[in-house]
Design an enzyme around this catalytic site. Structure first.
Site, short mmCIF file in Angstrom:
data_model
loop_
_atom_site.label_atom_id
_atom_site.label_comp_id
_atom_site.label_asym_id
_atom_site.label_seq_id
_atom_site.Cartn_x
_atom_site.Cartn_y
_atom_site.Cartn_z
N PRO A 6 0.79 -1.22 0.00
CA PRO A 6 0.00 0.00 0.00
C PRO A 6 0.83 1.28 0.00
O PRO A 6 1.86 1.36 0.67
CB PRO A 6 -0.83 -0.10 1.28
CG PRO A 6 -0.14 -1.10 2.13
CD PRO A 6 0.51 -2.06 1.17
N ARG A 14 5.21 10.87 -2.60
CA ARG A 14 4.89 10.54 -1.21
C ARG A 14 6.10 10.80 -0.30
O ARG A 14 7.12 10.11 -0.43
CB ARG A 14 4.52 9.05 -1.12
CG ARG A 14 4.29 8.58 0.30
CD ARG A 14 4.24 7.06 0.38
NE ARG A 14 4.00 6.63 1.73
CZ ARG A 14 4.20 5.40 2.18
NH1 ARG A 14 4.64 4.45 1.37
NH2 ARG A 14 3.97 5.10 3.44
N TYR A 19 11.13 8.73 1.24
CA TYR A 19 11.06 7.66 0.25
C TYR A 19 11.70 8.01 -1.10
O TYR A 19 11.71 7.17 -2.01
CB TYR A 19 9.59 7.25 0.04
CG TYR A 19 8.95 6.71 1.31
CD1 TYR A 19 9.42 5.54 1.90
CD2 TYR A 19 7.89 7.38 1.92
CE1 TYR A 19 8.84 5.05 3.06
CE2 TYR A 19 7.31 6.89 3.09
CZ TYR A 19 7.78 5.73 3.65
OH TYR A 19 7.22 5.23 4.80
N ASN A 70 8.05 -5.50 -0.71
CA ASN A 70 7.96 -4.39 0.23
C ASN A 70 6.49 -4.32 0.61
O ASN A 70 5.67 -3.77 -0.14
CB ASN A 70 8.41 -3.07 -0.42
CG ASN A 70 8.36 -1.92 0.59
OD1 ASN A 70 7.78 -2.06 1.66
ND2 ASN A 70 8.94 -0.79 0.22
N ALA A 73 3.03 -0.74 5.02
CA ALA A 73 2.57 -0.78 6.41
C ALA A 73 2.06 -2.17 6.82
O ALA A 73 2.04 -2.50 8.02
CB ALA A 73 1.47 0.26 6.62
N HIS A 76 3.96 -4.46 9.31
CA HIS A 76 3.86 -4.36 10.77
C HIS A 76 2.53 -4.88 11.32
O HIS A 76 2.32 -4.86 12.53
CB HIS A 76 4.04 -2.89 11.18
CG HIS A 76 5.11 -2.18 10.40
ND1 HIS A 76 6.43 -2.56 10.47
CD2 HIS A 76 5.06 -1.15 9.50
CE1 HIS A 76 7.14 -1.78 9.66
NE2 HIS A 76 6.34 -0.93 9.06
N ASP A 83 1.42 -15.52 6.48
CA ASP A 83 0.93 -16.89 6.26
C ASP A 83 0.92 -17.25 4.77
O ASP A 83 1.25 -18.37 4.39
CB ASP A 83 -0.49 -17.06 6.83
CG ASP A 83 -0.50 -17.21 8.35
OD1 ASP A 83 0.59 -17.34 8.95
OD2 ASP A 83 -1.60 -17.20 8.93
N GLU A 94 12.82 -9.39 1.78
CA GLU A 94 12.03 -8.25 2.27
C GLU A 94 12.82 -6.96 2.08
O GLU A 94 14.01 -6.92 2.39
CB GLU A 94 11.74 -8.47 3.77
CG GLU A 94 10.92 -7.37 4.40
CD GLU A 94 10.69 -7.60 5.91
OE1 GLU A 94 11.05 -8.70 6.42
OE2 GLU A 94 10.20 -6.68 6.57
N HIS A 96 12.71 -2.57 2.48
CA HIS A 96 12.10 -1.30 2.88
C HIS A 96 13.01 -0.17 2.43
O HIS A 96 14.23 -0.28 2.57
CB HIS A 96 11.91 -1.23 4.40
CG HIS A 96 11.04 -2.33 4.90
ND1 HIS A 96 9.68 -2.32 4.73
CD2 HIS A 96 11.35 -3.50 5.48
CE1 HIS A 96 9.19 -3.45 5.21
NE2 HIS A 96 10.18 -4.19 5.67
N SER A 98 13.02 2.97 3.63
CA SER A 98 13.51 3.71 4.81
C SER A 98 14.08 2.73 5.83
O SER A 98 13.80 1.52 5.78
CB SER A 98 12.35 4.50 5.43
OG SER A 98 11.34 3.60 5.89
N ARG A 103 12.86 4.71 12.89
CA ARG A 103 11.61 5.48 12.83
C ARG A 103 10.72 5.12 14.03
O ARG A 103 11.21 4.64 15.04
CB ARG A 103 10.92 5.21 11.48
CG ARG A 103 11.79 5.64 10.30
CD ARG A 103 11.11 5.41 8.97
NE ARG A 103 9.91 6.24 8.83
CZ ARG A 103 8.97 6.04 7.90
NH1 ARG A 103 9.10 5.05 7.04
NH2 ARG A 103 7.92 6.83 7.84
N ARG A 107 7.02 0.68 13.74
CA ARG A 107 7.63 0.15 12.51
C ARG A 107 8.78 -0.82 12.80
O ARG A 107 9.38 -1.38 11.89
CB ARG A 107 8.17 1.30 11.64
CG ARG A 107 7.10 2.23 11.14
CD ARG A 107 7.68 3.26 10.17
NE ARG A 107 6.83 4.44 10.12
CZ ARG A 107 5.75 4.56 9.36
NH1 ARG A 107 5.39 3.59 8.55
NH2 ARG A 107 5.02 5.66 9.38
#
Ligand code: DQA
Length: 142
Positions: A6, A14, A19, A70, A73, A76, A83, A94, A96, A98, A103, A107
């Site tokens: 998202p 953004r 970012y 990625n 949100a 978290h 699953d 994985e 990210h 940032s 932060r 997070r």
């Protein structure tokens, strides 16, 4: 398969101080180009919806040999995405943009990291290329 969660469709505008200024389209193109140098074909997906992300993960079971994700949100919050990743039994990388550990505290925990081959975070959008590289090596070694 590269999967972005998202709000990552808004990359470029953004919170650019966090970012960066590259768009998702830029990143997907760079990742596809980088993957091709390893003889790997990239399928890129993005969704703002948890269920759709889960459907992409299920699709990857037959369409892909590794997942670079990625989850935004949902990293978290989403046991369902974790699953789904466990269910398809593909290597997970994985990423990210940032440094989530520098932060807000909410997070700091990832539901994904425990089942990932590795985690890249805090290197801006450049981290995607490194994740693609690691996933490509993993595919060619297995
Ligand atoms: C993010 C970090 C998450 O905490 C946040 O919710 C995002 C982006 C990152 O790439 O740095 O949407 O995954």
């Amino acid at each position: 398969m590269l999967i972005n969660g998202p709000n990552l469709n808004l990359l470029g505008t953004r919170e650019p101080e966090t970012y960066g200024y590259e768009t998702l389209q830029d990143i997907e193109q760079q990742c596809a180009d980088h993957a091709s140098t390893f003889g790997v074909q990239l399928i890129a997906k993005q969704s703002n919806s948890e269920g759709e992300l889960i459907n992409y993960i299920h699709e990857a079971k037959h369409a892909a040999q590794a997942i670079v994700i990625n989850p935004g949100a949902y990293t978290h919050t989403s046991i369902a995405i974790r699953d789904a990743l466990s269910a398809v039994n593909l290597p997970v990388f994985e990423i990210h943009i940032s440094n989530v550990h520098a932060r807000e505290e909410f997070r700091h925990h990832s539901y994904i990291s425990g089942i990932a081959v590795g985690v890249i975070c805090g290197f801006g959008t450049a981290g995607y290329k490194y994740a693609i590289e690691r996933a490509s090596h993993y595919i060619s070694e297995s």
